[in-house]
Design a protein around this motif. Structure first.
Motif, PDB file in Angstrom:
ATOM      1  N   SER A 131       0.838  -1.197   0.000  1.00 30.66           N
ATOM      2  CA  SER A 131       0.000   0.000   0.000  1.00 30.66           C
ATOM      3  C   SER A 131       0.875   1.250   0.000  1.00 30.66           C
ATOM      4  O   SER A 131       2.083   1.189   0.232  1.00 30.66           O
ATOM      5  CB  SER A 131      -0.918  -0.003   1.220  1.00 30.66           C
ATOM      6  N   GLY A 132       0.260   2.379  -0.233  1.00 35.16           N
ATOM      7  CA  GLY A 132       0.995   3.630  -0.345  1.00 35.16           C
ATOM      8  C   GLY A 132       1.612   4.097   0.956  1.00 35.16           C
ATOM      9  O   GLY A 132       1.518   3.436   1.997  1.00 35.16           O
ATOM     10  N   ASP A 133       2.215   5.278   0.903  1.00 35.59           N
ATOM     11  CA  ASP A 133       2.884   5.842   2.073  1.00 35.59           C
ATOM     12  C   ASP A 133       1.973   6.721   2.922  1.00 35.59           C
ATOM     13  O   ASP A 133       2.443   7.344   3.874  1.00 35.59           O
ATOM     14  CB  ASP A 133       4.098   6.669   1.622  1.00 35.59           C
ATOM     15  N   ASP A 134       0.686   6.789   2.566  1.00 40.36           N
ATOM     16  CA  ASP A 134      -0.234   7.654   3.303  1.00 40.36           C
ATOM     17  C   ASP A 134      -1.236   6.848   4.128  1.00 40.36           C
ATOM     18  O   ASP A 134      -2.307   7.322   4.480  1.00 40.36           O
ATOM     19  CB  ASP A 134      -0.986   8.575   2.330  1.00 40.36           C
ATOM     20  N   VAL A 135      -0.888   5.585   4.442  1.00 43.85           N
ATOM     21  CA  VAL A 135      -1.793   4.705   5.183  1.00 43.85           C
ATOM     22  C   VAL A 135      -1.796   5.079   6.665  1.00 43.85           C
ATOM     23  O   VAL A 135      -0.742   5.266   7.276  1.00 43.85           O
ATOM     24  CB  VAL A 135      -1.370   3.234   5.004  1.00 43.85           C
ATOM     25  N   GLY A 136      -3.009   5.163   7.247  1.00 47.61           N
ATOM     26  CA  GLY A 136      -3.131   5.481   8.664  1.00 47.61           C
ATOM     27  C   GLY A 136      -3.445   4.272   9.522  1.00 47.61           C
ATOM     28  O   GLY A 136      -3.247   4.296  10.741  1.00 47.61           O
ATOM     29  N   ALA A 137      -3.951   3.178   8.889  1.00 49.26           N
ATOM     30  CA  ALA A 137      -4.276   1.957   9.624  1.00 49.26           C
ATOM     31  C   ALA A 137      -4.096   0.774   8.685  1.00 49.26           C
ATOM     32  O   ALA A 137      -4.363   0.869   7.481  1.00 49.26           O
ATOM     33  CB  ALA A 137      -5.706   1.998  10.160  1.00 49.26           C
ATOM     34  N   CYS A 138      -3.660  -0.370   9.244  1.00 51.96           N
ATOM     35  CA  CYS A 138      -3.317  -1.520   8.401  1.00 51.96           C
ATOM     36  C   CYS A 138      -3.713  -2.815   9.096  1.00 51.96           C
ATOM     37  O   CYS A 138      -3.609  -2.940  10.323  1.00 51.96           O
ATOM     38  CB  CYS A 138      -1.813  -1.524   8.130  1.00 51.96           C
ATOM     39  N   GLN A 139      -4.170  -3.782   8.303  1.00 51.15           N
ATOM     40  CA  GLN A 139      -4.479  -5.128   8.782  1.00 51.15           C
ATOM     41  C   GLN A 139      -3.486  -6.107   8.160  1.00 51.15           C
ATOM     42  O   GLN A 139      -3.281  -6.098   6.944  1.00 51.15           O
ATOM     43  CB  GLN A 139      -5.891  -5.554   8.389  1.00 51.15           C
ATOM     44  N   THR A 140      -2.854  -6.941   8.978  1.00 53.58           N
ATOM     45  CA  THR A 140      -1.941  -7.966   8.464  1.00 53.58           C
ATOM     46  C   THR A 140      -2.344  -9.322   9.022  1.00 53.58           C
ATOM     47  O   THR A 140      -2.819  -9.426  10.161  1.00 53.58           O
ATOM     48  CB  THR A 140      -0.482  -7.668   8.852  1.00 53.58           C
ATOM     49  N   SER A 141      -2.161 -10.347   8.221  1.00 51.60           N
ATOM     50  CA  SER A 141      -2.468 -11.715   8.638  1.00 51.60           C
ATOM     51  C   SER A 141      -1.328 -12.271   9.468  1.00 51.60           C
ATOM     52  O   SER A 141      -0.153 -12.065   9.154  1.00 51.60           O
ATOM     53  CB  SER A 141      -2.704 -12.596   7.411  1.00 51.60           C
ATOM     54  N   LYS A 142      -1.666 -12.996  10.544  1.00 52.22           N
ATOM     55  CA  LYS A 142      -0.630 -13.584  11.388  1.00 52.22           C
ATOM     56  C   LYS A 142       0.052 -14.759  10.708  1.00 52.22           C
ATOM     57  O   LYS A 142       1.157 -15.138  11.071  1.00 52.22           O
ATOM     58  CB  LYS A 142      -1.224 -14.021  12.727  1.00 52.22           C
ATOM     59  N   THR A 143      -0.629 -15.359   9.727  1.00 53.81           N
ATOM     60  CA  THR A 143      -0.068 -16.527   9.048  1.00 53.81           C
ATOM     61  C   THR A 143       0.567 -16.184   7.716  1.00 53.81           C
ATOM     62  O   THR A 143       1.302 -16.979   7.152  1.00 53.81           O
ATOM     63  CB  THR A 143      -1.158 -17.583   8.829  1.00 53.81           C
ATOM     64  N   ASP A 144       0.264 -14.997   7.176  1.00 52.62           N
ATOM     65  CA  ASP A 144       0.802 -14.593   5.877  1.00 52.62           C
ATOM     66  C   ASP A 144       1.145 -13.115   5.939  1.00 52.62           C
ATOM     67  O   ASP A 144       0.289 -12.254   5.772  1.00 52.62           O
ATOM     68  CB  ASP A 144      -0.216 -14.865   4.763  1.00 52.62           C
ATOM     69  N   SER A 145       2.402 -12.830   6.202  1.00 55.35           N
ATOM     70  CA  SER A 145       2.827 -11.443   6.405  1.00 55.35           C
ATOM     71  C   SER A 145       2.661 -10.593   5.152  1.00 55.35           C
ATOM     72  O   SER A 145       2.615  -9.364   5.223  1.00 55.35           O
ATOM     73  CB  SER A 145       4.293 -11.401   6.851  1.00 55.35           C
ATOM     74  N   SER A 146       2.563 -11.245   3.988  1.00 57.32           N
ATOM     75  CA  SER A 146       2.406 -10.483   2.748  1.00 57.32           C
ATOM     76  C   SER A 146       0.958 -10.057   2.516  1.00 57.32           C
ATOM     77  O   SER A 146       0.688  -9.211   1.660  1.00 57.32           O
ATOM     78  CB  SER A 146       2.891 -11.315   1.556  1.00 57.32           C
ATOM     79  N   ALA A 147       0.034 -10.664   3.270  1.00 57.36           N
ATOM     80  CA  ALA A 147      -1.389 -10.337   3.108  1.00 57.36           C
ATOM     81  C   ALA A 147      -1.742  -9.139   3.980  1.00 57.36           C
ATOM     82  O   ALA A 147      -2.342  -9.277   5.048  1.00 57.36           O
ATOM     83  CB  ALA A 147      -2.258 -11.538   3.458  1.00 57.36           C
ATOM     84  N   ALA A 148      -1.343  -7.961   3.527  1.00 58.31           N
ATOM     85  CA  ALA A 148      -1.600  -6.725   4.276  1.00 58.31           C
ATOM     86  C   ALA A 148      -2.577  -5.855   3.510  1.00 58.31           C
ATOM     87  O   ALA A 148      -2.523  -5.776   2.276  1.00 58.31           O
ATOM     88  CB  ALA A 148      -0.300  -5.966   4.509  1.00 58.31           C
ATOM     89  N   LYS A 149      -3.495  -5.225   4.240  1.00 56.01           N
ATOM     90  CA  LYS A 149      -4.484  -4.356   3.607  1.00 56.01           C
ATOM     91  C   LYS A 149      -4.518  -3.011   4.308  1.00 56.01           C
ATOM     92  O   LYS A 149      -4.538  -2.937   5.549  1.00 56.01           O
ATOM     93  CB  LYS A 149      -5.872  -4.993   3.648  1.00 56.01           C
TER      94      LYS A 149
END
Length: 397
Positions: A348-366
Motif C-alpha cells: 500500500s501507499g505511504d499515506d496509510v493510517g491503519a493496516c491489517q496484516t495476517s498472522k499466518t501470511d505477512s504479505s497479506a496486508a491491507k
C-alpha cells in the motif's frame, strides 16, 4: 449452580455455569478437576471436586470469590497427607478470550503433599464482557451517530412480547445497548439481550428453569442499512442452552430510527423470525446524525459542544505504531493518530493510517484507510475516520 460474583468496580457478574459438569485433566499430570460439581469418573471420595488418582484434593463447591481483581474458587476438605490434615485446592480463573475452556496449569505438580495447591484455569468465562463500539460513521454522507447514551449502566431496557396468551404477554425481553446486561436472574452475564418467560408461558426447560434464554452478544459494529442503524446480537455459546427449534442460534436485531422528539425512546418488539431472530424497533433522537463540530484547520483538534478545544496531536506517535489483534487471533492491526504509519503496510501507499496484516501470511496486508486529521466530536466521544482503504475480494472497502 455457580454463584455470580459482582465486580464492585463496574457491577459485572461472573457466571461459570457453562463450565459446570465438565471434568478436566491437567495436562501431563494425574490431576483431575470439575467445576461447581463433584467428579464422577474418579476413585476419590464422593463429593470431591479435585483429585490426584485416588486422593481427594478438595470437595466440590459452587462458591466463587472475587477480590482485588482475582476470581477464585477454594476447594477444601480434601484427604490428609503427612502432617497436612486436609488438602485444599485454590482455583484461579484467568481471562483468556481465545481459550477452549480446557487450559489448566497446576503450580508445583510434582509435590504430592501440599496444604494448598494452586490450579490456574484460563477461560473466556473469566473475562469481562467489554462494551462494544457504539459510534458509527457514515462515510458516504459524512454523518456520525452515537448510541452510547442508550447504554444502561445500572439496569436494563425491558419490553414485552406482543404475542398474548389470555390477553397477557408470554415473554419479556431484557436489552442493553453496546454492553452486557446488568444482572437478570437466569440470563448470562455475557449476554446483551435475554428472553424470559412470564408466568403465562410456563416454560421450565431453560437453563435457569424460569424460561430465560440468552439471545445475543454484540457481533460487530453498528451498521447503516436503508436509513436505519442496525445493531445485531448473536448467542455464540450454544452449548450453554438448547438451540432454538433444535437448530438455530438465537439472535437479536435492533433497528434504530431517527426521531428528534423521542429523546431516548424505548424498544418495541416486532417479531420472531423463522430462524429465531428477535427483531425490535427503536425510535430515538440518538439515531439522528450528530451536529458535526469538526476542526476547520484539519489539525487533529476540535472544539466540542462544551466550548472546549480537544487536541489529539500528542497521540501521534513518530516512533512506533499502536497495535492490536482480532478476537479470533488471526489478524494484527496497526494504527497511528493523525499521521501515517511508521511501519509499512504491504504494497500500500505511504499515506496509510491503519493496516491489517495476517498472522499466518505477512504479505497479506491491507490498508484500512488513508491518514486524516479531521476529528468529529460526538456527545460522549470523538471520532477520527480513515477512508479509501484497500478493497476486499468482494469489492467492499
Amino acid at each position: 449452580t455457580a454463584l455470580p460474583i459482582c465486580d464492585s468496580a463496574d457491577g459485572y457478574a461472573f457466571n461459570l455455569t457453562a463450565l459446570r459438569g465438565r471434568e478436566y485433566d491437567v495436562a501431563s499430570t494425574k490431576y483431575r478437576f470439575s467445576v461447581c460439581s463433584p467428579l464422577k469418573a474418579s476413585k476419590c471420595a464422593a463429593g470431591s471436586g479435585a483429585c490426584r488418582e485416588s486422593i481427594s484434593l478438595g470437595k466440590a463447591t459452587s462458591v466463587l470469590n472475587f477480590h482485588d481483581g482475582a476470581l477464585t474458587m477454594l476447594l477444601s476438605g480434601g484427604d490428609s497427607c503427612g502432617d497436612v490434615k486436609t488438602q485444599t485446592t485454590l482455583v484461579q480463573f484467568e481471562c483468556d478470550p481465545h481459550s477452549t475452556a480446557s487450559d489448566l496449569t497446576l503450580d508445583n505438580p510434582d509435590d504430592t503433599c501440599l496444604a494448598q495447591r494452586v490450579l490456574r484455569f484460563r477461560t473466556s468465562y473469566a473475562c469481562h464482557a467489554r462494551p462494544s463500539p457504539c459510534v458509527v460513521y457514515d462515510f458516504a454522507k459524512g454523518d456520525q451517530y452515537d448510541l452510547s447514551p442508550l447504554a444502561d449502566m445500572t439496569g436494563n431496557w425491558q419490553v414485552d412480547d406482543n404475542r398474548l396468551v389470555g390477553g397477557k404477554p408470554r415473554f419479556r425481553y431484557f436489552i442493553n445497548v453496546c454492553r452486557a446486561l446488568n444482572p437478570v436472574h437466569g440470563c448470562s452475564a455475557r449476554a446483551s439481550a435475554c428472553q424470559t418467560g412470564l408466568p403465562t408461558s410456563n416454560r421450565t426447560h431453560s437453563p435457569a428453569g424460569n424460561g430465560a434464554f440468552n439471545i445475543g452478544v454484540p457481533m460487530g459494529p453498528i451498521l447503516m442499512e436503508k436509513g436505519k442503524l442496525v445493531l445485531n446480537y448473536t448467542w455464540t455459546v450454544p452449548e450453554t442452552q438448547r438451540l432454538c427449534h433444535n437448530k438455530h442460534r438465537r439472535k437479536t436485531m435492533i433497528l434504530f430510527s431517527c426521531d428528534k422528539t423521542a429523546k431516548k425512546g424505548s424498544p418495541s418488539f416486532v417479531e420472531e423470525t423463522s430462524d429465531c431472530t428477535y427483531v425490535f424497533e427503536w425510535a430515538t433522537e440518538y439515531a439522528c446524525p450528530l451536529k458535526q463540530l469538526t476542526s476547520t484547520s484539519d489539525n487533529c483538534s476540535v472544539v466540542a459542544s462544551d466550548g472546549y478545544e480537544y487536541n489529539f496531536n500528542p497521540l501521534a506517535n513518530a516512533r512506533t505504531d499502536y497495535s492490536s489483534f482480532s478476537q479470533d487471533n488471526k489478524y494484527n492491526y496497526s494504527i497511528n493518530v493523525c499521521r501515517k504509519l511508521v511501519g509499512k503496510c504491504g504494497g500500500s501507499g505511504d499515506d496509510v493510517g491503519a493496516c491489517q496484516t495476517s498472522k499466518t501470511d505477512s504479505s497479506a496486508a491491507k490498508s484500512l484507510g488513508v491518514v486524516s486529521k479531521t476529528i468529529v466530536a460526538g456527545e460522549k466521544s470523538f471520532t477520527l475516520a480513515y477512508a479509501d482503504g484497500d478493497k476486499y475480494s468482494d469489492g467492499s472497502a
